[in-house]
Design a protein around this motif. Sequence first.
Motif, short mmCIF file in Angstrom:
data_model
loop_
_atom_site.label_atom_id
_atom_site.label_comp_id
_atom_site.label_asym_id
_atom_site.label_seq_id
_atom_site.Cartn_x
_atom_site.Cartn_y
_atom_site.Cartn_z
N LYS A 56 -16.84 23.06 -7.69
CA LYS A 56 -16.19 22.67 -8.94
C LYS A 56 -15.53 21.30 -8.81
CE LYS A 56 -15.24 27.24 -10.92
NZ LYS A 56 -14.18 28.15 -11.44
N ALA A 57 -14.93 21.05 -7.66
CA ALA A 57 -14.29 19.75 -7.42
C ALA A 57 -15.32 18.63 -7.53
CB ALA A 57 -13.63 19.73 -6.05
N GLU A 58 -16.48 18.84 -6.92
CA GLU A 58 -17.52 17.81 -6.95
C GLU A 58 -18.06 17.60 -8.36
OE1 GLU A 58 -21.43 16.39 -4.39
OE2 GLU A 58 -20.51 18.34 -4.00
N LYS A 59 -18.23 18.68 -9.09
CA LYS A 59 -18.75 18.56 -10.45
C LYS A 59 -17.81 17.76 -11.34
CE LYS A 59 -20.25 21.37 -14.39
NZ LYS A 59 -20.42 22.76 -14.92
N VAL A 60 -16.53 18.05 -11.24
CA VAL A 60 -15.52 17.31 -12.03
C VAL A 60 -15.55 15.83 -11.70
CG1 VAL A 60 -13.03 16.96 -12.26
CG2 VAL A 60 -13.98 19.26 -12.44
N LEU B 151 -13.35 11.86 -4.01
CA LEU B 151 -14.66 12.31 -3.56
C LEU B 151 -14.79 12.18 -2.05
CD1 LEU B 151 -17.38 13.42 -4.48
CD2 LEU B 151 -18.17 11.05 -4.79
N LEU B 152 -14.23 11.11 -1.50
CA LEU B 152 -14.22 10.92 -0.05
C LEU B 152 -13.46 12.06 0.62
CD1 LEU B 152 -14.84 8.87 2.34
CD2 LEU B 152 -12.49 8.09 2.02
N ARG B 153 -12.30 12.40 0.06
CA ARG B 153 -11.48 13.49 0.61
C ARG B 153 -12.26 14.80 0.58
NH1 ARG B 153 -7.74 13.30 -2.97
NH2 ARG B 153 -6.73 11.54 -1.95
N LEU B 154 -12.97 15.04 -0.51
CA LEU B 154 -13.74 16.28 -0.65
C LEU B 154 -14.83 16.36 0.42
CD1 LEU B 154 -14.69 18.83 -2.12
CD2 LEU B 154 -15.99 17.34 -3.66
N HIS B 155 -15.63 15.29 0.56
CA HIS B 155 -16.71 15.31 1.54
C HIS B 155 -16.16 15.42 2.97
CE1 HIS B 155 -19.74 14.83 -1.41
NE2 HIS B 155 -19.52 13.57 -1.68
N TYR B 156 -15.02 14.79 3.22
CA TYR B 156 -14.40 14.84 4.55
C TYR B 156 -14.00 16.28 4.88
CZ TYR B 156 -11.19 13.63 8.36
OH TYR B 156 -10.55 13.55 9.57
N ILE B 157 -13.34 16.95 3.93
CA ILE B 157 -12.90 18.32 4.16
C ILE B 157 -14.09 19.26 4.32
CG2 ILE B 157 -11.72 20.28 3.05
CD1 ILE B 157 -9.75 18.23 1.90
N GLU B 158 -15.18 18.96 3.61
CA GLU B 158 -16.40 19.77 3.73
C GLU B 158 -17.16 19.47 5.02
OE1 GLU B 158 -18.34 20.64 -0.53
OE2 GLU B 158 -18.18 18.52 -0.08
N SER B 159 -16.74 18.45 5.76
CA SER B 159 -17.46 17.98 6.95
C SER B 159 -18.86 17.50 6.59
CB SER B 159 -17.54 19.08 8.03
OG SER B 159 -16.25 19.44 8.44
#
Length: 381
Positions: free
Chosen positions: A176-180, A198-206
Amino acid sequence: MKSIPYILLLITLTTATFAQSRNTDDAQLLEYYQNQRFADALTYLQGIYQEPVTDTKELSRLAYTSAMANKLPDAERYYQRLYDKDSTNKAVLYNIAGIAQRRGNIDKAELYYKRLVVIDTLNFNAFNRLAHIYNEKKDLKNEVYYLQKANNLNPTDADVAADLSDAYILVPQFSKAEKVLNIAIAADPDNIFLLQSLLRLHYIESNWPQTVKIGERLLLLSDSSSNTLAKLGRAYYQTKNYTCGIATLLHIPENDQTENTVYFTAACYKLLKDQKKAIVYFNKAIELSISKGTATYYNEVADSYETLKQYKKSLEAYQKGLLYDDKPISYYFLATLYDTELKNKKNALKYYKKFVAFKPDPTQKTYFNYSTERIAVLSAK
């Protein structure tokens, strides 16, 4: 979460504010407004509108002008009187809530914003303000709920999209975070705040390849913030681009270096088989991982043990403290413990000498003088 915009609270100045009202010189009033002389405008209006003021247009003028003059208690009273006349007035509800929020009364602000969204289900700003309030209250569930409401009304608003994405990460609901973010970034591809989320999201997702991609894009947009560099440097390490990892991590200012950034710098050097530099940075990581107060804490523990006459434990605590910081005063404490309690003159002399060799600062002059006296006495025996 962005702070409430000052002017946003006051956008509800309607045409009634400038409509002709009893005995006012609207040209004079407009001049006050245009020159930001709101306190003068308020004094002018209060001199004309004699209490009790009951006319809605006059109360609106007084309320608006008080708010702009930063006379918030007055503004709140005037808006309250308008609310008492018409509890469904959207502009009045919004302003009462906004003023309460500016004064730190978030419970009152919450109450009036909620009343507003019941009668105005399309009020983007009110939903956003409620999300901000629940962020302050650490109520993630309600924060997400109201951010969703605001985002549904305006999915391209960058601030709300970034805030909602960050909240989804905490839930966690990564998809959902990525879609938004993708919707908002499509409307504003170079928005640094959105790309940082978006950088923070990808980082947390590894998701390291995407972290590299977004991090490099941010660099091209002149974002060289320490947070961005730290995430990109780590991503380079994870994708085995050790040279870029080192270059990126070393670009972080010294004051912003952390145990994490220094560790990955060392790890990159190690995998490039530069063991000497790896050792340097691993040691820095060790240093940053230790609290600067650790040695002091051990000294305090040692002093408590000494008071309890548990001298062995006291010695162990002083020695542990020295492992974390070579404090001169620790040597003095060890010397006096050996000298006065344990009657071990040899070790007492050794630690007095270590203390004096540091040339302690002027605040420890008394300790220095005593140590030199004891050195002389113990050396003579």
